[in-house]
Design an enzyme around this catalytic site. Structure first.
Site, PDB file in Angstrom:
ATOM      1  N   ASN A   1       0.693  -1.172   0.024  1.00  0.00           N
ATOM      2  CA  ASN A   1      -0.163  -0.182   0.047  1.00  0.00           C
ATOM      3  C   ASN A   1       0.867   1.312   0.075  1.00  0.00           C
ATOM      4  O   ASN A   1       2.010   1.220   0.504  1.00  0.00           O
ATOM      5  CB  ASN A   1      -0.972   0.101   1.166  1.00  0.00           C
ATOM      6  CG  ASN A   1      -0.485  -0.217   2.565  1.00  0.00           C
ATOM      7  OD1 ASN A   1       0.527  -0.938   2.690  1.00  0.00           O
ATOM      8  ND2 ASN A   1      -1.144   0.499   3.630  1.00  0.00           N
TER       9      ASN A   1
ATOM     10  N   GLU B   1      -3.050  -4.581  -3.155  1.00  0.00           N
ATOM     11  CA  GLU B   1      -3.738  -5.430  -4.326  1.00  0.00           C
ATOM     12  C   GLU B   1      -3.740  -4.610  -5.603  1.00  0.00           C
ATOM     13  O   GLU B   1      -3.334  -5.336  -6.762  1.00  0.00           O
ATOM     14  CB  GLU B   1      -4.988  -5.858  -3.958  1.00  0.00           C
ATOM     15  CG  GLU B   1      -5.158  -6.567  -2.791  1.00  0.00           C
ATOM     16  CD  GLU B   1      -5.474  -5.739  -1.481  1.00  0.00           C
ATOM     17  OE1 GLU B   1      -4.968  -4.731  -1.192  1.00  0.00           O
ATOM     18  OE2 GLU B   1      -5.931  -6.346  -0.497  1.00  0.00           O
TER      19      GLU B   1
ATOM     20  N   GLU C   1       0.332   5.234   0.612  1.00  0.00           N
ATOM     21  CA  GLU C   1      -0.613   6.444   0.850  1.00  0.00           C
ATOM     22  C   GLU C   1       0.062   7.761   0.597  1.00  0.00           C
ATOM     23  O   GLU C   1       1.171   7.895   0.079  1.00  0.00           O
ATOM     24  CB  GLU C   1      -0.626   6.357   2.457  1.00  0.00           C
ATOM     25  CG  GLU C   1      -1.196   4.928   3.046  1.00  0.00           C
ATOM     26  CD  GLU C   1      -1.350   4.736   4.415  1.00  0.00           C
ATOM     27  OE1 GLU C   1      -1.325   5.780   5.131  1.00  0.00           O
ATOM     28  OE2 GLU C   1      -2.072   3.967   4.900  1.00  0.00           O
TER      29      GLU C   1
ATOM     30  N   CYS D   1     -10.723  -2.529  -4.690  1.00  0.00           N
ATOM     31  CA  CYS D   1      -9.527  -3.448  -5.083  1.00  0.00           C
ATOM     32  C   CYS D   1     -10.477  -4.903  -5.804  1.00  0.00           C
ATOM     33  O   CYS D   1     -10.193  -5.491  -6.765  1.00  0.00           O
ATOM     34  CB  CYS D   1      -8.944  -4.224  -4.041  1.00  0.00           C
ATOM     35  SG  CYS D   1      -7.743  -3.037  -3.691  1.00  0.00           S
TER      36      CYS D   1
ATOM     37  N   CYS E   1      -4.149   0.982  -2.518  1.00  0.00           N
ATOM     38  CA  CYS E   1      -4.102  -0.370  -1.897  1.00  0.00           C
ATOM     39  C   CYS E   1      -2.888  -1.460  -2.434  1.00  0.00           C
ATOM     40  O   CYS E   1      -2.717  -1.399  -3.560  1.00  0.00           O
ATOM     41  CB  CYS E   1      -5.340  -1.316  -1.707  1.00  0.00           C
ATOM     42  SG  CYS E   1      -6.602  -0.224  -0.984  1.00  0.00           S
TER      43      CYS E   1
HETATM   44  N1  THU Z   1      -5.251  -1.448   2.554  1.00  0.00           N
HETATM   45  C1  THU Z   1      -4.754  -2.415   1.591  1.00  0.00           C
HETATM   46  O1  THU Z   1      -3.711  -2.008   1.039  1.00  0.00           O
HETATM   47  N2  THU Z   1      -5.366  -3.233   1.224  1.00  0.00           N
HETATM   48  C2  THU Z   1      -6.369  -3.845   1.866  1.00  0.00           C
HETATM   49  O2  THU Z   1      -6.834  -4.879   1.501  1.00  0.00           O
HETATM   50  C3  THU Z   1      -7.165  -3.079   2.730  1.00  0.00           C
HETATM   51  C4  THU Z   1      -6.341  -1.778   3.005  1.00  0.00           C
HETATM   52  C5  THU Z   1      -4.519  -0.160   2.750  1.00  0.00           C
HETATM   53  C6  THU Z   1      -4.872   1.164   2.276  1.00  0.00           C
HETATM   54  C7  THU Z   1      -4.348   2.093   3.523  1.00  0.00           C
HETATM   55  O3  THU Z   1      -3.135   2.200   3.129  1.00  0.00           O
HETATM   56  C8  THU Z   1      -4.465   1.243   4.660  1.00  0.00           C
HETATM   57  O4  THU Z   1      -4.375  -0.240   4.292  1.00  0.00           O
HETATM   58  C9  THU Z   1      -5.617   1.576   5.744  1.00  0.00           C
HETATM   59  O5  THU Z   1      -6.771   1.442   4.851  1.00  0.00           O
END
Ligand code: THU
Length: 159
Positions: free
Chosen positions: A57, A70, A59, A110, A68
């Site tokens: 992920n 995925e 941000e 996702c 995310c």
């Molecule tokens: N996040 C993911 O990368 N994948 C998931 O399946 C759930 C959430 C990330 C997005 C964000 O950077 C952090 O987790 C909190 O939501």
């Protein structure tokens, strides 16, 4: 039609190839850029060719601009191996206090993105999700995770 999910309390019962892929997803969490949530997620896609694509992920100070793990992984796959067939997606989520009992499930956006890749390749993508606790959820396909998903067939009769 029920929701098809297999739960393993630890990964010991999984085939070695699945454990290896989960390990790659776990190590991909080191590339996570998550200063805002502290929630580190790693994804690893196994292609039929044996190639493994990872994502984590990413941000952003403007929160919705982040992405995310995925989608970072699946978009990378699309850009680098457009014809490659995805067999398995493994996702490991590490929470700040490392006390996640339940594997983090891919978010709705996702699932929508993954569904498009699954429909395009006309072959199911098996999904493995692991929590801090080691518990693993296995799901046979993206369509199982996103029933009645919206796809291109609704947009134009040509599809
Ligand atoms: N996040 C993911 O990368 N994948 C998931 O399946 C759930 C959430 C990330 C997005 C964000 O950077 C952090 O987790 C909190 O939501």
């Amino acid at each position: 039609m029920g929701f098809d999910l297999t739960i393993y309390e630890g990964e010991e019962a999984l085939p070695i190839a699945d454990r290896e892929l989960l390990k790659k997803a776990r190590s991909a969490t080191s590339g996570a850029y998550a200063p805002y949530s502290g929630f580190r997620v790693g994804a690893a896609l196994l292609l039929q060719s044996g190639e493994v694509i990872i994502g984590s992920n990413q941000e952003n100070a403007s929160f919705p601009s982040g992405l995310c793990a995925e989608r970072v992984a699946v978009f990378q796959k699309g850009a680098r191996f457009p014809e490659g067939l995805i067999e398995v997606l493994a996702v490991v989520a590490l929470s700040p206090g490392n006390h996640l009992k339940t594997p983090a499930a891919p978010c709705g956006n996702c699932r929508q993105s993954l569904l498009e890749y699954e429909r395009r390749q006309k072959n199911p993508i098996r999904i493995l999700l692991q929590a801090d606790s080691g518990r693993v959820y296995e799901c046979p396909s993206v369509s199982a995770l996103l029933p009645l998903g919206f796809d291109q067939s609704y947009l134009d009769s040509r599809f």
